[in-house]
Design a protein around this motif. Structure first.
Motif, PDB file in Angstrom:
ATOM      1  N   LYS A 118      15.008  11.335 -62.052  1.00 12.64           N
ATOM      2  CA  LYS A 118      15.453  11.160 -60.670  1.00 12.64           C
ATOM      3  C   LYS A 118      15.346  12.459 -59.876  1.00 12.64           C
ATOM      4  O   LYS A 118      15.205  12.436 -58.659  1.00 12.64           O
ATOM      5  N   ALA A 119      15.426  13.583 -60.553  1.00 10.49           N
ATOM      6  CA  ALA A 119      15.380  14.879 -59.875  1.00 10.49           C
ATOM      7  C   ALA A 119      13.949  15.203 -59.462  1.00 10.49           C
ATOM      8  O   ALA A 119      13.009  14.988 -60.230  1.00 10.49           O
ATOM      9  N   ILE A 120      13.790  15.750 -58.237  1.00 12.93           N
ATOM     10  CA  ILE A 120      12.465  16.213 -57.825  1.00 12.93           C
ATOM     11  C   ILE A 120      12.344  17.721 -58.037  1.00 12.93           C
ATOM     12  O   ILE A 120      11.249  18.256 -58.108  1.00 12.93           O
ATOM     13  N   THR A 121      13.483  18.391 -58.140  1.00 13.64           N
ATOM     14  CA  THR A 121      13.490  19.816 -58.464  1.00 13.64           C
ATOM     15  C   THR A 121      14.902  20.220 -58.839  1.00 13.64           C
ATOM     16  O   THR A 121      15.866  19.469 -58.595  1.00 13.64           O
ATOM     17  N   VAL A 122      15.033  21.388 -59.429  1.00  9.60           N
ATOM     18  CA  VAL A 122      16.339  21.895 -59.849  1.00  9.60           C
ATOM     19  C   VAL A 122      16.518  23.315 -59.319  1.00  9.60           C
ATOM     20  O   VAL A 122      15.565  24.108 -59.312  1.00  9.60           O
ATOM     21  N   ARG A 145       6.795  16.214 -71.150  1.00  7.48           N
ATOM     22  CA  ARG A 145       6.086  15.928 -72.416  1.00  7.48           C
ATOM     23  C   ARG A 145       5.972  14.428 -72.652  1.00  7.48           C
ATOM     24  O   ARG A 145       4.964  13.942 -73.172  1.00  7.48           O
ATOM     25  N   ASP A 146       7.010  13.702 -72.240  1.00  2.79           N
ATOM     26  CA  ASP A 146       7.039  12.260 -72.465  1.00  2.79           C
ATOM     27  C   ASP A 146       6.393  11.464 -71.330  1.00  2.79           C
ATOM     28  O   ASP A 146       6.553  10.246 -71.236  1.00  2.79           O
ATOM     29  N   GLY A 147       5.666  12.167 -70.461  1.00  3.66           N
ATOM     30  CA  GLY A 147       4.917  11.478 -69.415  1.00  3.66           C
ATOM     31  C   GLY A 147       5.607  11.396 -68.075  1.00  3.66           C
ATOM     32  O   GLY A 147       5.082  10.784 -67.137  1.00  3.66           O
ATOM     33  N   GLY A 148       6.770  12.010 -67.952  1.00  6.04           N
ATOM     34  CA  GLY A 148       7.486  12.008 -66.681  1.00  6.04           C
ATOM     35  C   GLY A 148       6.985  13.093 -65.748  1.00  6.04           C
ATOM     36  O   GLY A 148       6.054  13.848 -66.074  1.00  6.04           O
ATOM     37  N   ARG A 149       7.604  13.175 -64.584  1.00  7.42           N
ATOM     38  CA  ARG A 149       7.169  14.169 -63.608  1.00  7.42           C
ATOM     39  C   ARG A 149       7.492  15.592 -64.065  1.00  7.42           C
ATOM     40  O   ARG A 149       8.433  15.804 -64.830  1.00  7.42           O
ATOM     41  N   LYS A 150       6.706  16.533 -63.603  1.00 10.24           N
ATOM     42  CA  LYS A 150       6.946  17.942 -63.904  1.00 10.24           C
ATOM     43  C   LYS A 150       7.972  18.452 -62.893  1.00 10.24           C
ATOM     44  O   LYS A 150       7.720  18.444 -61.686  1.00 10.24           O
ATOM     45  N   ILE A 151       9.109  18.850 -63.380  1.00 13.29           N
ATOM     46  CA  ILE A 151      10.214  19.283 -62.521  1.00 13.29           C
ATOM     47  C   ILE A 151      10.343  20.801 -62.607  1.00 13.29           C
ATOM     48  O   ILE A 151      10.579  21.351 -63.686  1.00 13.29           O
ATOM     49  N   LYS A 152      10.200  21.458 -61.484  1.00 15.34           N
ATOM     50  CA  LYS A 152      10.305  22.915 -61.453  1.00 15.34           C
ATOM     51  C   LYS A 152      11.751  23.351 -61.227  1.00 15.34           C
ATOM     52  O   LYS A 152      12.527  22.649 -60.572  1.00 15.34           O
ATOM     53  N   ILE A 153      12.069  24.503 -61.776  1.00 19.03           N
ATOM     54  CA  ILE A 153      13.396  25.099 -61.582  1.00 19.03           C
ATOM     55  C   ILE A 153      13.236  26.352 -60.733  1.00 19.03           C
ATOM     56  O   ILE A 153      12.465  27.253 -61.086  1.00 19.03           O
ATOM     57  N   TRP A 154      13.958  26.389 -59.630  1.00 19.36           N
ATOM     58  CA  TRP A 154      13.871  27.521 -58.705  1.00 19.36           C
ATOM     59  C   TRP A 154      15.142  28.353 -58.753  1.00 19.36           C
ATOM     60  O   TRP A 154      16.255  27.811 -58.803  1.00 19.36           O
ATOM     61  N   ARG A 155      14.974  29.675 -58.716  1.00 20.73           N
ATOM     62  CA  ARG A 155      16.124  30.596 -58.686  1.00 20.73           C
ATOM     63  C   ARG A 155      15.993  31.458 -57.425  1.00 20.73           C
ATOM     64  O   ARG A 155      15.436  32.557 -57.464  1.00 20.73           O
ATOM     65  N   VAL A 156      16.497  30.945 -56.327  1.00 19.69           N
ATOM     66  CA  VAL A 156      16.358  31.646 -55.047  1.00 19.69           C
ATOM     67  C   VAL A 156      17.690  31.975 -54.399  1.00 19.69           C
ATOM     68  O   VAL A 156      17.747  32.790 -53.476  1.00 19.69           O
ATOM     69  N   PHE A 157      18.788  31.343 -54.857  1.00 17.24           N
ATOM     70  CA  PHE A 157      20.101  31.567 -54.266  1.00 17.24           C
ATOM     71  C   PHE A 157      21.077  32.100 -55.309  1.00 17.24           C
ATOM     72  O   PHE A 157      20.954  31.800 -56.493  1.00 17.24           O
ATOM     73  N   SER A 158      22.082  32.840 -54.839  1.00 18.05           N
ATOM     74  CA  SER A 158      23.172  33.247 -55.717  1.00 18.05           C
ATOM     75  C   SER A 158      24.138  32.077 -55.851  1.00 18.05           C
ATOM     76  O   SER A 158      24.106  31.119 -55.066  1.00 18.05           O
ATOM     77  N   GLY A 159      25.013  32.153 -56.832  1.00 18.33           N
ATOM     78  CA  GLY A 159      26.010  31.106 -56.993  1.00 18.33           C
ATOM     79  C   GLY A 159      26.906  30.993 -55.768  1.00 18.33           C
ATOM     80  O   GLY A 159      27.263  29.890 -55.350  1.00 18.33           O
ATOM     81  N   GLN A 160      27.277  32.134 -55.190  1.00 15.79           N
ATOM     82  CA  GLN A 160      28.130  32.113 -54.006  1.00 15.79           C
ATOM     83  C   GLN A 160      27.436  31.423 -52.836  1.00 15.79           C
ATOM     84  O   GLN A 160      28.054  30.649 -52.100  1.00 15.79           O
ATOM     85  N   GLN A 161      26.152  31.683 -52.660  1.00 17.65           N
ATOM     86  CA  GLN A 161      25.405  31.031 -51.587  1.00 17.65           C
ATOM     87  C   GLN A 161      25.365  29.520 -51.792  1.00 17.65           C
ATOM     88  O   GLN A 161      25.522  28.745 -50.838  1.00 17.65           O
TER      89      GLN A 161
END
Length: 201
Positions: A118-122, A145-161
């Protein structure tokens, strides 16, 4: 005013790119170079590839004054100013995604949205623990690996933001769920990461 749909040439690299890969700048009333991220400000514009290093190069070689055909001055912190504005836009879009019900937080919900495709990105906080990132990375790898979408993980914000944008506390990771607001947020996040010349996880 420049037509935002027409391809433009970067004044530094001389490459012809679509507007989404460029930043438009204009000369303000005080003669200072002003970033026009929404591409709506009146007057002659000059276009620069949307990467911090290229904006810095434009300042260094005086490309703004030449391109704008004025004595427009670019402040030394212009590249940092652009980054801050792009960051604000991305955080604002994240808040809208939450209001639209297209953003989930919490380790269990985020991992569940990944494994359910369900996620398009993380999003993972820059200051978040590495073990949490590894767990989410393993989930995205398993889905792809199981044929689902490739979901990218982005690290652009701090936890506080992320806390402020989402109106929550202790947010370390969030997933964006398919929808218009989520897609808009993802676009802003990608633009910010590319400006910083970052890589995804």
């Amino acid at each position: 005013m420049d037509d935002p749909m027409v391809e433009r040439t970067c004044v530094v690299t001389r490459k012809v790119l679509e507007p989404n890969h460029l930043i438009r700048f204009v000369a303000g009333p005080d003669g200072q170079v002003v970033p026009d991220l929404k591409r709506t400000l009146p007057g002659r514009g000059v276009w620069v590839t949307a990467q911090q290093s290229v904006v810095l190069e434009a300042i260094k070689i005086g490309a703004f004054a030449r391109g704008l055909k004025t004595n427009a001055k670019a402040t030394s912190n212009l590249a940092t100013l652009v980054e801050g504005l792009m960051e604000q836009q991305a955080l604002g879009a994240l808040g809208f995604a939450r209001k639209a019900g297209e953003c989930l937080t919490g380790s269990g919900k985020v991992e569940g949205s990944i494994r359910a495709s369900k996620a398009i990105t993380v999003l993972h906080a820059i200051d978040g623990a590495e073990d949490g990132l590894r767990k989410l990375s393993q989930a995205t790898f398993a889905v792809h690996r199981d044929g689902g979408r490739k979901i990218k993980i982005w690290r652009v914000f701090s936890g506080q933001q992320m806390n402020l944008a989402l109106g929550a506390t202790n947010v370390i990771h969030a997933s964006l769920i398919e929808g218009g607001a989520a897609r808009h947020c993802l676009q802003r996040v990608v633009q910010l990461a590319k400006y910083r010349e970052m890589e995804t996880s």
